[in-house]
Design an enzyme around this catalytic site. Structure first.
Site, PDB file in Angstrom:
ATOM      1  CB  THR A 126       3.891  -2.860   1.281  1.00  0.00           C
ATOM      2  OG1 THR A 126       2.805  -2.321   2.060  1.00  0.00           O
ATOM      3  CG2 THR A 126       3.687  -2.510  -0.184  1.00  0.00           C
ATOM      4  CB  VAL A 183      -6.268  -2.164   6.763  1.00  0.00           C
ATOM      5  CG1 VAL A 183      -5.544  -1.918   8.080  1.00  0.00           C
ATOM      6  CG2 VAL A 183      -6.796  -0.855   6.184  1.00  0.00           C
ATOM      7  CE  LYS A 184       1.127  -8.027   5.293  1.00  0.00           C
ATOM      8  NZ  LYS A 184       2.316  -7.953   4.411  1.00  0.00           N
ATOM      9  CB  VAL A 185      -4.025  -5.817  11.547  1.00  0.00           C
ATOM     10  CG1 VAL A 185      -4.660  -4.495  11.135  1.00  0.00           C
ATOM     11  CG2 VAL A 185      -4.993  -6.973  11.307  1.00  0.00           C
TER      12      VAL A 185
END
Length: 231
Positions: free
Chosen positions: A27, A82-84
């Site tokens: 997402t 976790v998307k960064v």
């Protein structure tokens, strides 16, 4: 190659997962905004459907904020990645979070050295956006090939190439041939993978021929056969 679905739409995720081919979900803030509703509950619902990696993106732009948000997001489910963003602050956050055992998906990669430094910072996944490169007349698949080759030179990095910004089925063929570990795919493109006119015409011909078979109800035939065998 693993298939992730790139959406925050619960119905699309549930339908695609029922096909037996979906390994995870990605997402981003744009996809979440498109669906509306409660962000955290939506991520939790996705994790209940797909028991695989689910990328949830931080929105802070400083490392401290990304780390704080990343730690909280990781509490939602063991499946959270976790998307960064691929920025210096994102690299700092990746180093800390990965050191705490939290997988990170470093996103918005557009050149090979970005991929290498993200891997060195501890990224579990790197997300090169090949479609966006194609949009500006740059070879997006070529980028995937370069990153795969670099990573294969240094297997100790343990970072998976997650091909993103997939526009059409040919992109998937190309990144699979390039050796991408994962591709994240919009629902509309996933549906196109199944369809082929020769499949449709062949199936129609089989069904037409089957009409000429006497007593062509398979269920009834098998049930009678089993009853006779077991009597």
């Amino acid at each position: 190659m693993q298939f992730f679905i790139d959406t925050a739409n619960i119905d699309d995720i549930r339908e695609a997962f029922s096909w037996g081919i979906i390994d995870g979900v990605t997402t981003n803030p744009s996809l979440i905004a498109r669906e509306g509703g409660d962000f955290i509950q939506r991520i939790a619902d996705i994790c209940e459907i797909v028991e695989g990696p689910v990328s949830a993106e931080t929105v802070s732009q400083d490392a401290e904020g990304m780390i704080r948000e990343g730690r909280l997001l990781a509490k939602i489910s063991e499946h959270i990645v976790v998307k960064v963003p691929l920025t210096t602050e994102g690299l700092k956050a990746t180093k800390v979070l990965s050191g705490e055992g939290i997988d990170c998906n470093v996103t918005l990669c557009f050149q090979p050295m970005q991929a290498l430094i993200a891997a060195k910072a501890g990224a579990a996944y790197i997300s090169p956006f090949l479609g966006r490169l194609d949009d500006i007349s740059t070879d997006g698949v070529g980028l995937i090939e370069q990153i795969v080759q670099i990573y294969s030179n240094y297997p100790e990095l343990n970072t998976k190439v997650l091909s993103a910004s997939i526009r059409h089925p040919m992109h998937l063929t190309q990144v699979a041939l390039a050796g991408s570990h994962v591709a994240t795919i919009p629902y509309g493109v996933l549906k196109k993978l199944v369809n082929h006119p020769l499949t449709d015409s062949g199936n129609a011909r089989f069904l037409k021929d089957w009409e000429s078979v006497p007593d062509n109800n398979i269920t009834a035939q098998v049930e009678r056969w089993l009853a006779a065998r077991d009597s």
